[in-house]
Design a protein around this motif. Structure first.
Motif, PDB file in Angstrom:
ATOM      1  N   ARG A 147       0.841  -1.219   0.000  1.00 50.14           N
ATOM      2  CA  ARG A 147       0.000   0.000   0.000  1.00 50.14           C
ATOM      3  C   ARG A 147       0.859   1.244   0.000  1.00 50.14           C
ATOM      4  NH1 ARG A 147      -4.568  -2.380   3.344  1.00 50.14           N
ATOM      5  NH2 ARG A 147      -6.233  -2.485   1.799  1.00 50.14           N
ATOM      6  N   SER A 148       1.945   1.221   0.802  1.00 47.83           N
ATOM      7  CA  SER A 148       2.786   2.424   0.902  1.00 47.83           C
ATOM      8  C   SER A 148       3.438   2.748  -0.447  1.00 47.83           C
ATOM      9  CB  SER A 148       3.856   2.256   1.973  1.00 47.83           C
ATOM     10  OG  SER A 148       4.878   1.404   1.494  1.00 47.83           O
ATOM     11  N   ARG A 149       3.538   1.741  -1.325  1.00 50.63           N
ATOM     12  CA  ARG A 149       4.126   2.001  -2.648  1.00 50.63           C
ATOM     13  C   ARG A 149       3.074   2.338  -3.688  1.00 50.63           C
ATOM     14  NH1 ARG A 149       7.325  -3.416  -2.886  1.00 50.63           N
ATOM     15  NH2 ARG A 149       8.795  -3.060  -1.207  1.00 50.63           N
ATOM     16  N   GLY A 150       1.829   2.431  -3.244  1.00 48.07           N
ATOM     17  CA  GLY A 150       0.782   2.838  -4.188  1.00 48.07           C
ATOM     18  C   GLY A 150      -0.006   1.687  -4.773  1.00 48.07           C
ATOM     19  N   THR A 151       0.305   0.442  -4.366  1.00 45.50           N
ATOM     20  CA  THR A 151      -0.484  -0.700  -4.852  1.00 45.50           C
ATOM     21  C   THR A 151      -1.905  -0.584  -4.320  1.00 45.50           C
ATOM     22  OG1 THR A 151       1.459  -2.093  -4.850  1.00 45.50           O
ATOM     23  CG2 THR A 151      -0.657  -3.235  -4.803  1.00 45.50           C
ATOM     24  N   ILE A 152      -2.864  -0.865  -5.187  1.00 39.17           N
ATOM     25  CA  ILE A 152      -4.265  -0.827  -4.751  1.00 39.17           C
ATOM     26  C   ILE A 152      -4.633  -2.224  -4.261  1.00 39.17           C
ATOM     27  CG2 ILE A 152      -6.657  -0.445  -5.531  1.00 39.17           C
ATOM     28  CD1 ILE A 152      -5.069   1.370  -7.739  1.00 39.17           C
ATOM     29  N   VAL A 153      -5.020  -2.303  -3.000  1.00 36.75           N
ATOM     30  CA  VAL A 153      -5.357  -3.603  -2.421  1.00 36.75           C
ATOM     31  C   VAL A 153      -6.870  -3.677  -2.264  1.00 36.75           C
ATOM     32  CG1 VAL A 153      -5.027  -5.172  -0.461  1.00 36.75           C
ATOM     33  CG2 VAL A 153      -3.161  -3.640  -1.164  1.00 36.75           C
ATOM     34  N   VAL A 154      -7.465  -4.644  -2.942  1.00 38.14           N
ATOM     35  CA  VAL A 154      -8.915  -4.838  -2.798  1.00 38.14           C
ATOM     36  C   VAL A 154      -9.087  -5.893  -1.702  1.00 38.14           C
ATOM     37  CG1 VAL A 154     -11.063  -5.368  -3.999  1.00 38.14           C
ATOM     38  CG2 VAL A 154      -9.122  -4.438  -5.283  1.00 38.14           C
ATOM     39  N   ASN A 155      -9.469  -5.426  -0.538  1.00 33.53           N
ATOM     40  CA  ASN A 155      -9.509  -6.321   0.629  1.00 33.53           C
ATOM     41  C   ASN A 155     -10.404  -7.534   0.410  1.00 33.53           C
ATOM     42  OD1 ASN A 155      -7.764  -5.019   2.290  1.00 33.53           O
ATOM     43  ND2 ASN A 155      -9.322  -3.809   3.336  1.00 33.53           N
ATOM     44  N   PRO A 156     -10.000  -8.685   0.935  1.00 37.81           N
ATOM     45  CA  PRO A 156     -10.889  -9.842   0.856  1.00 37.81           C
ATOM     46  C   PRO A 156     -12.110  -9.633   1.747  1.00 37.81           C
ATOM     47  CG  PRO A 156      -8.943 -10.341   2.178  1.00 37.81           C
ATOM     48  CD  PRO A 156      -8.746  -8.960   1.639  1.00 37.81           C
ATOM     49  N   GLU A 157     -13.144 -10.382   1.437  1.00 41.10           N
ATOM     50  CA  GLU A 157     -14.393 -10.223   2.196  1.00 41.10           C
ATOM     51  C   GLU A 157     -14.500 -11.241   3.328  1.00 41.10           C
ATOM     52  OE1 GLU A 157     -17.330 -10.520  -0.879  1.00 41.10           O
ATOM     53  OE2 GLU A 157     -16.836  -8.518  -1.663  1.00 41.10           O
ATOM     54  N   ILE A 158     -15.397 -10.933   4.258  1.00 39.76           N
ATOM     55  CA  ILE A 158     -15.652 -11.867   5.370  1.00 39.76           C
ATOM     56  C   ILE A 158     -16.739 -12.832   4.903  1.00 39.76           C
ATOM     57  CG2 ILE A 158     -16.504 -12.026   7.762  1.00 39.76           C
ATOM     58  CD1 ILE A 158     -15.422  -9.129   8.133  1.00 39.76           C
ATOM     59  N   GLY A 159     -16.571 -14.082   5.234  1.00 38.56           N
ATOM     60  CA  GLY A 159     -17.585 -15.069   4.854  1.00 38.56           C
ATOM     61  C   GLY A 159     -17.076 -16.462   5.099  1.00 38.56           C
ATOM     62  N   SER A 160     -17.794 -17.459   4.582  1.00 38.62           N
ATOM     63  CA  SER A 160     -17.323 -18.829   4.792  1.00 38.62           C
ATOM     64  C   SER A 160     -16.203 -19.108   3.804  1.00 38.62           C
ATOM     65  CB  SER A 160     -18.478 -19.820   4.628  1.00 38.62           C
ATOM     66  OG  SER A 160     -18.927 -19.786   3.305  1.00 38.62           O
ATOM     67  N   LEU A 161     -15.139 -19.707   4.317  1.00 41.83           N
ATOM     68  CA  LEU A 161     -13.929 -19.937   3.528  1.00 41.83           C
ATOM     69  C   LEU A 161     -13.876 -21.397   3.084  1.00 41.83           C
ATOM     70  CD1 LEU A 161     -11.680 -17.969   6.014  1.00 41.83           C
ATOM     71  CD2 LEU A 161     -12.512 -17.141   3.811  1.00 41.83           C
ATOM     72  N   ALA A 162     -12.956 -21.683   2.147  1.00 41.68           N
ATOM     73  CA  ALA A 162     -12.852 -23.050   1.615  1.00 41.68           C
ATOM     74  C   ALA A 162     -12.566 -24.050   2.729  1.00 41.68           C
ATOM     75  CB  ALA A 162     -11.762 -23.100   0.556  1.00 41.68           C
ATOM     76  N   SER A 163     -11.898 -23.594   3.799  1.00 46.45           N
ATOM     77  CA  SER A 163     -11.562 -24.481   4.916  1.00 46.45           C
ATOM     78  C   SER A 163     -12.797 -24.822   5.753  1.00 46.45           C
ATOM     79  CB  SER A 163     -10.535 -23.782   5.808  1.00 46.45           C
ATOM     80  OG  SER A 163     -11.104 -22.587   6.313  1.00 46.45           O
ATOM     81  N   GLY A 164     -13.893 -24.145   5.501  1.00 47.21           N
ATOM     82  CA  GLY A 164     -15.104 -24.361   6.288  1.00 47.21           C
ATOM     83  C   GLY A 164     -15.240 -23.344   7.416  1.00 47.21           C
ATOM     84  N   ARG A 165     -14.119 -22.601   7.668  1.00 43.41           N
ATOM     85  CA  ARG A 165     -14.180 -21.586   8.719  1.00 43.41           C
ATOM     86  C   ARG A 165     -14.865 -20.326   8.213  1.00 43.41           C
ATOM     87  NH1 ARG A 165      -8.040 -21.134  10.304  1.00 43.41           N
ATOM     88  NH2 ARG A 165      -7.542 -23.210   9.608  1.00 43.41           N
ATOM     89  N   ILE A 166     -15.238 -19.473   9.168  1.00 43.05           N
ATOM     90  CA  ILE A 166     -15.767 -18.155   8.797  1.00 43.05           C
ATOM     91  C   ILE A 166     -14.665 -17.143   9.113  1.00 43.05           C
ATOM     92  CG2 ILE A 166     -17.555 -16.405   9.273  1.00 43.05           C
ATOM     93  CD1 ILE A 166     -18.935 -18.824   8.249  1.00 43.05           C
ATOM     94  N   GLY A 167     -14.392 -16.260   8.220  1.00 42.61           N
ATOM     95  CA  GLY A 167     -13.353 -15.258   8.486  1.00 42.61           C
ATOM     96  C   GLY A 167     -13.163 -14.363   7.282  1.00 42.61           C
TER      97      GLY A 167
END
Ligand SMILES: Cc1cc2nc3c(=O)[nH]c(=O)nc-3n(C[C@H](O)[C@H](O)[C@H](O)COP(=O)(O)O)c2cc1C
Length: 420
Positions: A147-167
């Motif tokens: 980010r400090s170098r100007g890269t645009i980071v599209v944050n991941p979303e919260i939800g159920s993950l492939a592992s079965g966890r929520i996060g």
């Protein structure tokens, strides 16, 4: 056009879509189709791990272009150079934790990561990973660096993950990634309505009709600022010393040679301007008595001396005459960078100073890249790593824009005229 897309057009834009080894790699297929529907020309670059999740054939058929995975398979084409050179943006979706680490550390052991080191276009990353990985201090640190170098980071979303966890770790939605790409490629017009006076290049102080005292400034930094400001909507006058650079389109250019001419040209346009950015490397001294005829060597002993006198201190003089203009100066130093820059900032009553160590390898005079620290009157510092001069120009304009906004909101001191 994709139904529902109301952002700026991507028609004809060249996009490199990097796909890495995440379980979300299949979602890149839908993103590719969306980008194509928006009119973009997309070249897909996959990591080796990504090919375990989706076959290159899928991307190849859909994009209409061969898929690049290997740095050495098509080395004659030098894809690590040619693809980023043509690209308007590089989008990595999904971006693995591994790929983010490589990008942040500047590792280049595959085609995609090597391209990132040669690219000059915007980089947009959409990470996808398990929640635990996203929260890991190492990933947080790499995201911060990018980010400090100007890269645009599209944050991941919260939800159920492939592992079965929520996060938090699910790849952001296609619409969100598309918006980020559109925003990155849309011309910013945040300097519309502003009139910027930019100085660039060296000055030449005559010794005689064929000789002069000058310095190594190429003018590239000042020209980059003028071009960036114009692209962002400002009216720009560029006062330039002698350079070998082509005249920028759509910018009023005033060519000068000596420090005195530069002083006059800038002073005459100060009242017109709302912001002044002094990137020129103006001679501090000039020969007191330039010879009217070429000085001949015959009959002269070794150890000749040239008497020098001070030139006008342009920054101090503009600062003394200014009314409401924001004034940005440069401090090109070879030692004690920050201390010298702060001293100059205060002595000349500037609003912002761009401190650059011209001895840094790959930076400074003549180079296409530069690294700098921006310091404002409150002492706030922004450290900018080595980057293309055009990107640095944008970063300087961003900071100047922030200072103008703070001033408008009444939270910052008004300019002090007459600072020396
Ligand atoms: C089934 C599976 C799913 C994976 N999903 C992810 C993921 O979503 N995000 C991630 O960062 N790594 C994930 N990995 C681990 C990466 O594939 C691994 O770190 C790899 O080295 C990444 O290489 P790349 O960055 O060159 O593509 C996964 C691995 C496997 C086996």
């Amino acid at each position: 056009m994709i139904s529902g897309s109301i952002g700026p057009t991507l028609i004809g834009k060249q996009i490199v879509l990097g796909v890495t080894g995440s379980i979300a790699a299949y979602k890149a297929v839908a993103l590719l189709r969306t980008l194509l529907r928006e009119g973009a020309i997309v070249h897909v670059v996959m990591t080796q791990s990504a090919t375990k999740f989706v076959t290159p054939l899928t991307f190849e058929v859909l994009s209409g272009h061969p898929i690049s995975t290997e740095m050495f398979e098509a080395h004659q084409e030098m894809k690590h150079l040619s693809l980023p050179e043509q690209a308007d943006a590089i989008v990595i979706a999904p971006a693995t934790a591994n790929c983010l680490a490589r990008a942040a550390l500047g590792l280049c052991d595959d085609l995609l990561s090597t391209m990132l080191l040669t690219a000059q276009c915007p980089l947009i990353v959409a990470p996808a990973m398990d929640g635990g990985m996203w929260d890991h201090p190492s990933v947080r640190e790499h995201i911060g660096t990018l980010r400090s170098r100007g890269t645009i980071v599209v944050n991941p979303e919260i939800g159920s993950l492939a592992s079965g966890r929520i996060g938090q770790g699910r790849l952001a939605g296609e619409g969100t990634i598309l918006e980020a790409i559109q925003a990155a490629l849309a011309p910013r017009r945040d300097w519309q309505g502003h009139r910027i006076l930019v100085s660039a290049g060296p000055t030449q102080e005559p010794i005689d009709p064929v000789r002069f005292i000058s310095n190594r400034s190429s003018g590239k930094m000042g020209y980059a600022i003028a071009e960036a400001a114009q692209a962002r909507g400002a009216q720009v006058v560029l006062v330039t010393g002698p350079t070998a650079l082509p005249t920028p389109k759509g910018i009023e250019v005033v060519s000068v040679v000596t420090a005195e001419e530069m002083t006059k040209a800038l002073s005459a346009r100060l009242a017109w301007s709302t912001t002044v950015i002094m990137a020129a490397a103006v001679a501090d001294f000039r020969p007191s008595h330039p010879a009217m005829q070429k000085i001949k060597k015959q009959g002269r002993a070794a150890g000749q001396t040239i008497d020098l006198e001070r030139t006008t201190d342009i920054l101090a003089s503009l600062s003394a005459q200014r009314t409401t203009q924001l004034i940005v100066g440069f401090a090109a130093e070879t030692s004690d960078l920050i201390a010298h820059a702060k001293e100059k900032l205060t002595a000349k009553g500037l609003d912002l100073i761009v401190a650059n160590d011209v001895t840094t390898e790959g930076a400074g005079f003549g180079s296409d890249q530069n690294a700098a620290t921006l310091i404002d009157r409150q002492g706030a510092m922004t450290v900018l790593p080595l980057m293309p001069k055009r990107a640095l120009a944008d970063a300087i304009l961003n900071r100047a824009q922030e200072l103008l906004r703070t001033r408008q909101s009444g939270q910052a001191p008004k300019p002090v005229a007459g600072g020396r």
